[in-house]
Design a protein around this motif. Structure first.
Motif, PDB file in Angstrom:
ATOM      1  N   ARG A  92       0.934  -1.417  -0.057  1.00 34.15           N
ATOM      2  CA  ARG A  92      -0.014   0.008  -0.120  1.00 34.15           C
ATOM      3  C   ARG A  92       0.897   1.232  -0.004  1.00 34.15           C
ATOM      4  O   ARG A  92       1.695   1.615   0.957  1.00 34.15           O
ATOM      5  N   LEU A  93       0.807   2.204  -0.936  1.00 30.45           N
ATOM      6  CA  LEU A  93       1.446   3.140  -1.331  1.00 30.45           C
ATOM      7  C   LEU A  93       0.628   4.250  -1.233  1.00 30.45           C
ATOM      8  O   LEU A  93      -0.193   4.544  -2.060  1.00 30.45           O
ATOM      9  N   GLY A  94       0.548   5.225  -0.107  1.00 26.54           N
ATOM     10  CA  GLY A  94      -0.556   6.309  -0.375  1.00 26.54           C
ATOM     11  C   GLY A  94      -1.936   5.797  -0.400  1.00 26.54           C
ATOM     12  O   GLY A  94      -2.068   4.838   0.759  1.00 26.54           O
ATOM     13  N   GLY A  95      -2.580   6.060  -1.112  1.00 26.68           N
ATOM     14  CA  GLY A  95      -4.081   5.597  -0.981  1.00 26.68           C
ATOM     15  C   GLY A  95      -4.406   4.402  -2.112  1.00 26.68           C
ATOM     16  O   GLY A  95      -5.526   3.961  -2.223  1.00 26.68           O
ATOM     17  N   ASN A  96      -3.388   3.854  -2.369  1.00 26.70           N
ATOM     18  CA  ASN A  96      -3.485   2.856  -3.612  1.00 26.70           C
ATOM     19  C   ASN A  96      -2.756   1.405  -2.941  1.00 26.70           C
ATOM     20  O   ASN A  96      -1.737   1.353  -2.435  1.00 26.70           O
ATOM     21  N   LEU A  97      -3.458   0.443  -3.303  1.00 30.53           N
ATOM     22  CA  LEU A  97      -2.792  -0.910  -3.054  1.00 30.53           C
ATOM     23  C   LEU A  97      -2.375  -1.547  -4.543  1.00 30.53           C
ATOM     24  O   LEU A  97      -3.001  -1.724  -5.368  1.00 30.53           O
ATOM     25  N   TYR A  98      -1.103  -1.935  -4.409  1.00 36.72           N
ATOM     26  CA  TYR A  98      -0.530  -2.616  -5.640  1.00 36.72           C
ATOM     27  C   TYR A  98      -0.297  -4.025  -5.341  1.00 36.72           C
ATOM     28  O   TYR A  98       0.378  -4.305  -4.252  1.00 36.72           O
ATOM     29  N   GLN A  99      -1.112  -4.940  -5.650  1.00 33.47           N
ATOM     30  CA  GLN A  99      -1.161  -6.296  -5.456  1.00 33.47           C
ATOM     31  C   GLN A  99      -1.264  -7.220  -6.709  1.00 33.47           C
ATOM     32  O   GLN A  99      -1.635  -6.959  -7.782  1.00 33.47           O
ATOM     33  N   PHE A 132       0.738 -10.628 -15.701  1.00 28.29           N
ATOM     34  CA  PHE A 132      -0.241  -9.244 -15.906  1.00 28.29           C
ATOM     35  C   PHE A 132      -1.723  -9.564 -15.593  1.00 28.29           C
ATOM     36  O   PHE A 132      -2.329  -9.031 -14.810  1.00 28.29           O
ATOM     37  N   SER A 133      -2.231 -10.848 -15.856  1.00 23.03           N
ATOM     38  CA  SER A 133      -3.554 -11.101 -15.341  1.00 23.03           C
ATOM     39  C   SER A 133      -3.880 -11.572 -14.121  1.00 23.03           C
ATOM     40  O   SER A 133      -4.651 -11.203 -13.700  1.00 23.03           O
ATOM     41  N   LYS A 134      -2.589 -11.563 -13.322  1.00 24.01           N
ATOM     42  CA  LYS A 134      -2.741 -11.827 -11.911  1.00 24.01           C
ATOM     43  C   LYS A 134      -2.715 -10.617 -11.112  1.00 24.01           C
ATOM     44  O   LYS A 134      -3.248 -10.449  -9.838  1.00 24.01           O
ATOM     45  N   ALA A 135      -2.357  -9.428 -11.722  1.00 24.60           N
ATOM     46  CA  ALA A 135      -2.342  -7.997 -11.083  1.00 24.60           C
ATOM     47  C   ALA A 135      -3.634  -7.437 -10.953  1.00 24.60           C
ATOM     48  O   ALA A 135      -4.616  -7.435 -11.621  1.00 24.60           O
ATOM     49  N   HIS A 136      -3.760  -6.984  -9.558  1.00 21.91           N
ATOM     50  CA  HIS A 136      -5.129  -6.223  -9.248  1.00 21.91           C
ATOM     51  C   HIS A 136      -5.108  -4.751 -10.243  1.00 21.91           C
ATOM     52  O   HIS A 136      -4.326  -4.045 -10.143  1.00 21.91           O
TER      53      HIS A 136
END
Length: 180
Positions: A92-99, A132-136
């Motif tokens: 989580r970076l700032g207000g965004n979730l990178y997963q 790529f297909s597994k990225a949120h």
């Protein structure tokens, strides 16, 4: 960039000077600044924090807050390299979730490249897998969990489950502002 022309201006002492004409292919200069985030390991040195009662939890040392700084004047693309082993790594970076819902093998790594719009897992033996297909991707930019969300200018809090280490590269971009 693409070099369109080169013209020698002068020759002196075995060196020459030249003027070159270049075109930025996407209209921007980018400079990446990388910050490493390592997991903080717990320690047995905190036995004095044990509670005197048999409860399902004990006191412990809190992990330090982590921050990332985007020195630019606008949002910055964020590149992640997650080092394995990691299962479903999320930051989580700032207000965004990178997963990304994928397992990164021990000795391997996962790269999220916002400039090429790719998510790749590389095993220790060098074999690659397109993830790529597994990225949120949520509902796109601004949805709160978009893998290629730009990081706003300034300082942002960084948090993750502390089970893996990663490098975060923020790209400072410079170019001509858009014409209106």
């Amino acid at each position: 960039c693409l070099v369109l022309a080169s013209k020698v201006d002068g020759v002196r002492d075995g060196l020459f000077t030249a003027k070159i004409t270049v075109v930025l292919l996407d209209g921007l200069w980018r400079r990446g600044v990388t910050t490493a985030f390592a997991p903080v390991q717990g320690s047995a040195d905190y036995e004095f924090l044990d509670l005197p009662h048999d409860l399902p939890y004990d006191l412990g040392a809190t992990t330090p807050k982590r921050y990332a700084r985007n020195p630019g004047h606008s949002g910055s693309p964020a590149r992640f390299i997650v080092y394995g082993p990691a299962v479903n790594p999320a930051v989580r970076l700032g207000g965004n979730l990178y997963q990304v819902d994928v397992s990164v093998p021990d000795g391997g790594y996962m790269e999220v490249d916002p400039l090429r719009r790719t998510v790749t897992v590389v095993a220790a033996d060098g074999s690659t897998m397109d993830a790529f297909s597994k990225a949120h991707r949520g509902c796109g930019a601004g949805s709160g969990e978009y893998i290629f969300e730009r990081v706003p200018a300034g300082t942002c809090k960084v948090s993750w489950d502390n089970s893996f280490g990663f490098d975060l590269t923020l790209y400072e971009e410079e170019g001509e502002p858009a014409w209106s």
